[in-house]
Design a protein around this motif. Structure first.
Motif, PDB file in Angstrom:
ATOM      1  N   THR A 138       6.960 -11.763   9.630  1.00  0.00           N
ATOM      2  CA  THR A 138       6.594 -12.696   8.700  1.00  0.00           C
ATOM      3  C   THR A 138       6.812 -12.026   7.444  1.00  0.00           C
ATOM      4  O   THR A 138       6.898 -10.848   7.139  1.00  0.00           O
ATOM      5  N   ILE A 139       6.956 -13.018   6.435  1.00  0.00           N
ATOM      6  CA  ILE A 139       7.155 -12.414   4.866  1.00  0.00           C
ATOM      7  C   ILE A 139       5.753 -11.790   4.721  1.00  0.00           C
ATOM      8  O   ILE A 139       5.903 -10.935   3.971  1.00  0.00           O
ATOM      9  N   ASP A 140       4.733 -12.342   4.794  1.00  0.00           N
ATOM     10  CA  ASP A 140       3.293 -11.611   4.706  1.00  0.00           C
ATOM     11  C   ASP A 140       3.163 -10.308   5.124  1.00  0.00           C
ATOM     12  O   ASP A 140       2.811  -9.373   4.541  1.00  0.00           O
ATOM     13  N   GLY A 141       3.824 -10.237   6.548  1.00  0.00           N
ATOM     14  CA  GLY A 141       3.645  -8.844   6.990  1.00  0.00           C
ATOM     15  C   GLY A 141       4.527  -7.815   6.524  1.00  0.00           C
ATOM     16  O   GLY A 141       4.308  -6.774   6.247  1.00  0.00           O
ATOM     17  N   THR A 162       2.626  -6.939   3.241  1.00  0.00           N
ATOM     18  CA  THR A 162       1.521  -5.821   3.400  1.00  0.00           C
ATOM     19  C   THR A 162       2.112  -4.480   3.868  1.00  0.00           C
ATOM     20  O   THR A 162       1.559  -3.395   3.379  1.00  0.00           O
ATOM     21  N   ALA A 163       3.106  -4.468   4.539  1.00  0.00           N
ATOM     22  CA  ALA A 163       3.698  -3.151   4.943  1.00  0.00           C
ATOM     23  C   ALA A 163       4.221  -2.377   3.743  1.00  0.00           C
ATOM     24  O   ALA A 163       4.452  -1.364   3.618  1.00  0.00           O
ATOM     25  N   PHE A 164       5.001  -3.314   2.808  1.00  0.00           N
ATOM     26  CA  PHE A 164       5.385  -2.551   1.669  1.00  0.00           C
ATOM     27  C   PHE A 164       4.314  -1.942   0.776  1.00  0.00           C
ATOM     28  O   PHE A 164       4.643  -0.872   0.485  1.00  0.00           O
ATOM     29  N   VAL A 182      13.228 -10.995   6.961  1.00  0.00           N
ATOM     30  CA  VAL A 182      12.244 -12.042   6.463  1.00  0.00           C
ATOM     31  C   VAL A 182      11.320 -10.882   6.036  1.00  0.00           C
ATOM     32  O   VAL A 182      10.650 -11.082   5.057  1.00  0.00           O
ATOM     33  N   ARG A 183      11.021  -9.549   6.816  1.00  0.00           N
ATOM     34  CA  ARG A 183      10.162  -8.540   6.210  1.00  0.00           C
ATOM     35  C   ARG A 183      10.774  -8.029   5.020  1.00  0.00           C
ATOM     36  O   ARG A 183       9.829  -7.959   3.858  1.00  0.00           O
ATOM     37  N   ILE A 226      10.212  -7.592  -1.239  1.00  0.00           N
ATOM     38  CA  ILE A 226      10.844  -7.973  -2.424  1.00  0.00           C
ATOM     39  C   ILE A 226       9.577  -8.693  -3.081  1.00  0.00           C
ATOM     40  O   ILE A 226       9.181  -8.492  -4.431  1.00  0.00           O
ATOM     41  N   GLN A 227       9.188  -9.746  -2.738  1.00  0.00           N
ATOM     42  CA  GLN A 227       8.135 -10.336  -3.174  1.00  0.00           C
ATOM     43  C   GLN A 227       7.046  -9.831  -3.657  1.00  0.00           C
ATOM     44  O   GLN A 227       6.264  -9.728  -4.681  1.00  0.00           O
ATOM     45  N   GLN A 228       6.441  -8.887  -2.806  1.00  0.00           N
ATOM     46  CA  GLN A 228       5.378  -7.953  -3.207  1.00  0.00           C
ATOM     47  C   GLN A 228       5.602  -6.972  -4.138  1.00  0.00           C
ATOM     48  O   GLN A 228       4.673  -6.770  -4.996  1.00  0.00           O
TER      49      GLN A 228
END
Length: 319
Positions: free
Chosen positions: A207-210, A213-215, A234-235, A240-242
């Motif tokens: 997921t993008i959220d995953g 969080t991992a970042f 996707v990850r 990038i967003q984070q």
């Protein structure tokens, strides 16, 4: 009855005027052929089964679409099931598809219980594995070298001066593709020498959220990475967003890479450096190989499809 049967199965053998009368009656009655009776009479179902890990993952959709299109051109129908990355569920779905008359199977990756593989071989069920290439695999395959492709991407990062590398991966325990991609990065680092290091391997959901969080977890490593290599796009988009939310510039402050080259990779800002997987070519080639094996009773081949790099803006020089 015979005329109707010929009209539906071999329309070229029926005069046009007769054929039009039959088709008008079919339409007005809402008639559909009895599949079970047809299969029993012909002793074939013209059905192919596919077991994929999940329908949530966009990387399977393009290849599976091409696989289905190639089957449709040959008058075959595709039945799809999912395994949720669970080998026991995969074995159950395989049994169900075969029991329902599937004449051949498409499976994803080589990571499954040895008993399942032996059952397929013993019963001579035509099977093709996709998304992973292994010249020594027990089952025929049409796929790419996950380890080699990720190794090449890691080498590109090292050539740009990156020495501290983190990985955001899928769960590796039951996923040979994910394991091979992690192994590819490790191989590139080992070949480069002691000045390069792996700062973290973080496993997360698709997921993008995953990825986001991992970042965060990657940045909390004892050594902060200059590049974060993600097991799929996707990850990577989540990472990038984070990074942007944290006020970091990609790639000036940290580089981020993906894998697969789905459409999202060229749309995100900055555009994503990734590995291009020719999903459609792989899916079509897998269908052609499986149909040939069904028709000839052959054991099948191990076919490698090349995956190459797309070095876009998200991978910059280390600073």
């Amino acid at each position: 009855t015979a005329t109707v049967s010929r009209c539906l199965n071999n329309p070229e053998r029926v005069q046009k005027t007769t054929r039009m009368r039959v088709l008008q009656a079919v339409e007005s009655l809402g008639y559909t052929p009895n599949f079970s009776a047809r299969a029993l009479s012909a002793r074939r179902t013209d059905t192919i089964g596919a077991v994929i890990p999940t329908m949530d993952n966009a990387i399977f959709s393009r290849g599976l679409q091409a696989f289905q299109e190639a089957l449709h051109e040959e008058g075959r129908t595709l039945l799809v099931a999912t395994s949720q990355f669970d080998p026991d569920v995969e074995a159950e779905q395989i049994s169900t598809l075969v029991a329902r008359g599937a004449e051949g199977l498409l499976l994803i990756g080589h990571d499954r219980a040895a008993e399942t593989t032996q059952t397929l071989l013993r019963r001579r069920i035509p099977t093709i594995v996709a998304w992973a290439y292994d010249a020594n695999a027990a089952l025929p395959c049409v796929g790419f070298d996950n380890r080699g492709a990720m190794r090449a991407l890691a080498q590109a990062a090292l050539e740009r001066g990156h020495r501290d590398i983190a990985i955001i991966s899928a769960e590796t325990r039951r996923n040979d593709r994910a394991r091979d991609r992690v192994a590819g990065v490790k191989a590139a680092i080992a070949e480069f020498g002691p000045s390069a290091q792996l700062t973290a391997v973080i496993e997360t959901q698709y997921t993008i959220d995953g990825g986001a969080t991992a970042f965060n977890a990657a940045l909390r490593s004892d050594v902060r990475p200059t590049v974060v290599m993600c097991g799929n796009d996707v990850r990577a988009v989540g990472a990038i967003q984070q990074a942007k939310r944290l006020g970091l510039s990609v790639p000036r402050d940290v580089s981020i890479t993906g894998f697969d080259d789905i459409e999202l990779a060229a749309l995100v800002e900055p555009t994503l450096a990734t590995v291009h997987v020719p999903h459609r070519r792989m899916g079509r080639r897998a269908a052609e190989e499986l149909l040939q094996n069904i028709q000839t009773g052959g054991e099948g081949s191990r076919i490698e499809i090349t995956a190459d790099l797309r070095l876009r803006a998200s991978l910059g020089p280390a600073r």
